[in-house]
Design an enzyme around this catalytic site. Structure first.
Site, PDB file in Angstrom:
ATOM      1  N   ILE A 102      58.844  26.825  65.155  1.00  0.00           N
ATOM      2  CA  ILE A 102      57.506  26.726  65.734  1.00  0.00           C
ATOM      3  C   ILE A 102      57.572  26.762  67.258  1.00  0.00           C
ATOM      4  O   ILE A 102      56.756  27.398  67.917  1.00  0.00           O
ATOM      5  CB  ILE A 102      56.811  25.442  65.253  1.00  0.00           C
ATOM      6  CG1 ILE A 102      56.552  25.520  63.739  1.00  0.00           C
ATOM      7  CG2 ILE A 102      55.495  25.218  66.001  1.00  0.00           C
ATOM      8  CD1 ILE A 102      56.148  24.188  63.126  1.00  0.00           C
ATOM      9  N   LYS A 125      72.049  29.363  70.867  1.00  0.00           N
ATOM     10  CA  LYS A 125      70.683  29.634  70.397  1.00  0.00           C
ATOM     11  C   LYS A 125      69.700  29.641  71.566  1.00  0.00           C
ATOM     12  O   LYS A 125      68.764  30.447  71.604  1.00  0.00           O
ATOM     13  CB  LYS A 125      70.266  28.586  69.366  1.00  0.00           C
ATOM     14  CG  LYS A 125      70.976  28.706  68.033  1.00  0.00           C
ATOM     15  CD  LYS A 125      70.493  27.641  67.064  1.00  0.00           C
ATOM     16  CE  LYS A 125      71.204  27.729  65.721  1.00  0.00           C
ATOM     17  NZ  LYS A 125      70.762  26.663  64.792  1.00  0.00           N
ATOM     18  N   ASN A 154      57.503  19.399  70.768  1.00  0.00           N
ATOM     19  CA  ASN A 154      57.702  19.996  69.461  1.00  0.00           C
ATOM     20  C   ASN A 154      59.017  19.590  68.798  1.00  0.00           C
ATOM     21  O   ASN A 154      59.133  19.592  67.578  1.00  0.00           O
ATOM     22  CB  ASN A 154      57.646  21.530  69.614  1.00  0.00           C
ATOM     23  CG  ASN A 154      58.240  22.270  68.447  1.00  0.00           C
ATOM     24  OD1 ASN A 154      57.621  22.375  67.385  1.00  0.00           O
ATOM     25  ND2 ASN A 154      59.454  22.791  68.621  1.00  0.00           N
ATOM     26  N   TYR A 179      61.304   9.918  58.558  1.00  0.00           N
ATOM     27  CA  TYR A 179      60.570  11.095  59.037  1.00  0.00           C
ATOM     28  C   TYR A 179      59.064  10.873  58.925  1.00  0.00           C
ATOM     29  O   TYR A 179      58.313  11.130  59.876  1.00  0.00           O
ATOM     30  CB  TYR A 179      60.985  12.325  58.238  1.00  0.00           C
ATOM     31  CG  TYR A 179      60.360  13.610  58.728  1.00  0.00           C
ATOM     32  CD1 TYR A 179      60.868  14.269  59.832  1.00  0.00           C
ATOM     33  CD2 TYR A 179      59.240  14.156  58.092  1.00  0.00           C
ATOM     34  CE1 TYR A 179      60.293  15.451  60.289  1.00  0.00           C
ATOM     35  CE2 TYR A 179      58.661  15.322  58.534  1.00  0.00           C
ATOM     36  CZ  TYR A 179      59.191  15.974  59.636  1.00  0.00           C
ATOM     37  OH  TYR A 179      58.600  17.136  60.096  1.00  0.00           O
ATOM     38  N   LYS A 202      56.129  10.662  61.961  1.00  0.00           N
ATOM     39  CA  LYS A 202      54.988  11.560  62.057  1.00  0.00           C
ATOM     40  C   LYS A 202      53.663  10.795  61.990  1.00  0.00           C
ATOM     41  O   LYS A 202      52.676  11.198  62.616  1.00  0.00           O
ATOM     42  CB  LYS A 202      55.074  12.637  60.981  1.00  0.00           C
ATOM     43  CG  LYS A 202      56.263  13.575  61.182  1.00  0.00           C
ATOM     44  CD  LYS A 202      56.288  14.182  62.589  1.00  0.00           C
ATOM     45  CE  LYS A 202      57.423  15.161  62.794  1.00  0.00           C
ATOM     46  NZ  LYS A 202      57.417  15.803  64.124  1.00  0.00           N
ATOM     47  N   THR A 205      60.611  27.465  58.687  1.00  0.00           N
ATOM     48  CA  THR A 205      61.473  27.205  59.837  1.00  0.00           C
ATOM     49  C   THR A 205      62.856  26.782  59.352  1.00  0.00           C
ATOM     50  O   THR A 205      63.030  26.390  58.189  1.00  0.00           O
ATOM     51  CB  THR A 205      60.901  26.088  60.727  1.00  0.00           C
ATOM     52  OG1 THR A 205      61.016  24.836  60.037  1.00  0.00           O
ATOM     53  CG2 THR A 205      59.442  26.343  61.087  1.00  0.00           C
TER      54      THR A 205
END
Length: 258
Positions: A17, A41, A86, A149, A153, A184
């Site tokens: 993303i 990367k 992000n 996780y 969030k 992703t």
């Protein structure tokens, strides 16, 4: 172009993303700093993005790395108009099988580092600037094994509203994009190593009303709308990009066949 003359920071901008957002920002006139942990990367992403991109290798779990990142952006660009926080990681944290270190590693990257990144960026931001946080539908789905996780969030959702309240008098908007399952690399790393995106999509698609995973570009488009002047009247808001998973779950193919 919407972002001509603007400068943006996209953390985790070397893939997924984040890279899709950085690519769109550059295409629409912005100068963009992206971060990543993997040098190869990062260099590949910058090469594709072109001369209006700045690659910063940084482990945002380290507060000193965040400070160094912001200093490099200040030295190169002078100011920031957009921050897309992000960067994030996933990892299984099931009850009865999780160490404190494993749990806290997810919190440190997904929550603490986001707070510290926004805090460090603020001196470079002025009225009319925009901050976008990357949340997740996992904040509410109760998926087994995802405690850390999901907690981070949910924390992003709450933290974004606090940021918006604190920064509204400075003319800085804060909003959140909430992706559902998205194509992703996060699905093929760590505990999921060896999995493929196609296999993951085939397994998850029946639970998604639209019948497929979102693309990174679709999530990025929502984030960039929130970053743009088209959203000048929007703060403390969210855009959910999940194919109807949370808003219309009874539309899923799996339930329709039940």
């Amino acid at each position: 172009m919407r972002f001509t003359g603007k400068t943006a920071l996209v953390t985790g901008g070397n893939s997924g993303i984040g890279f899709a957002a950085a690519k769109r920002l550059v295409a629409e006139g912005a100068r963009v700093a992206i971060t990543g942990r993997d040098r190869a990367k990062l260099d590949s992403a910058v090469s594709e993005l072109g001369p209006n991109a700045l690659g910063i290798q940084a482990d945002l779990d380290d507060p000193s790395a965040i400070d160094a990142m912001i200093q490099q952006i200040k030295d190169t660009y002078g100011s920031l108009d957009i921050v897309f926080a992000n960067a994030g990681i996933s990892g299984p944290t099931p009850l009865g099988g999780t160490t404190a270190a494993a749990f806290e590693a997810v919190l440190r990257t997904n929550l603490t580092a986001v707070f510290l990144t926004v805090q460090a960026a603020l001196p470079l931001m002025g009225a009319g600037s925009s901050i976008i946080l990357n949340g997740s539908v996992m904040r509410e789905l109760g998926s087994p094994g995802s405690a850390a996780y999901s907690a981070t969030k949910a924390g992003i959702t709450g933290m974004a509203k606090v940021f918006a309240a604190e920064l509204v008098t400075r003319g800085i908007r804060v909003n959140t994009v909430i992706p559902g399952g998205t194509r992703t690399p996060i699905w093929t790393r760590g505990a999921r190593a060896g999995a493929t995106l196609d296999g993951t999509e085939a397994a998850l698609a029946p639970r998604i009303p639209l019948g497929r995973l979102a693309t990174p570009e679709e999530v990025a488009a929502a984030a960039l709308f929130l970053a743009s002047d088209d959203a000048a009247g929007i703060t403390a808001a969210e855009i959910v990009v999940d194919g109807g998973t949370t808003g219309a779950p009874w539309g899923s193919q799996a339930l329709g066949q039940a």
